[in-house]
Design a protein around this motif. Structure first.
Motif, short mmCIF file in Angstrom:
data_model
loop_
_atom_site.label_atom_id
_atom_site.label_comp_id
_atom_site.label_asym_id
_atom_site.label_seq_id
_atom_site.Cartn_x
_atom_site.Cartn_y
_atom_site.Cartn_z
N LYS A 2 -29.19 21.36 6.13
CA LYS A 2 -27.99 21.07 6.95
C LYS A 2 -26.72 19.59 5.57
O LYS A 2 -26.92 18.70 5.63
N MET A 4 -23.28 18.02 4.53
CA MET A 4 -22.00 17.24 5.81
C MET A 4 -21.46 16.96 5.33
O MET A 4 -21.40 16.75 4.00
N THR A 51 -26.15 16.49 1.77
CA THR A 51 -27.42 16.05 2.93
C THR A 51 -27.32 14.67 3.83
O THR A 51 -26.38 14.15 2.78
N ARG A 52 -27.50 15.23 5.15
CA ARG A 52 -27.56 13.32 5.33
C ARG A 52 -28.47 12.40 4.83
O ARG A 52 -27.62 11.09 4.75
N PRO A 80 -18.52 18.72 10.21
CA PRO A 80 -18.97 19.50 8.93
C PRO A 80 -18.13 19.76 7.37
O PRO A 80 -17.60 19.81 7.31
#
Length: 92
Positions: A2, A4, A51-52, A80
């Motif tokens: 994901k 961010m 990414t995180r 987001p």
């Protein structure tokens, strides 16, 4: 993974010490997209997407800053990603 977005404002001795270039170089090394700029109040603002894990490493490095800088505070806003960046750049 994901992706961010993080918006960070850094206060302290962060102008005229190579902080924007340091931020750019670190973001490029980590594969982030976004931008960095000086603020009229003497701080620096940056927005990055990744990414995180990439963003967390970037923020940890920014907390230290380049040798001539002194980071006194950081405000971090996570949200987001919207994929609006294709590279990382310095804005004026």
């Amino acid at each position: 993974m994901k992706v961010m977005r993080v918006t960070v404002k850094i206060q302290g001795r962060v102008q005229a010490v190579g902080f924007r270039h340091f931020t750019l170089k670190t973001a490029l090394r980590l594969g982030l997209t976004g931008w960095v700029r000086n603020l009229p109040d003497g701080g620096v603002e940056a927005v990055a997407e990744g990414t995180r894990e990439q963003l967390d490493e970037w923020l940890a490095v920014l907390q230290e800053g380049p040798p001539a800088s002194r980071v006194e505070g950081m405000s971090i806003h996570r949200q987001p990603a919207d994929g609006s960046f294709d590279r990382f750049e310095v804005r004026f």
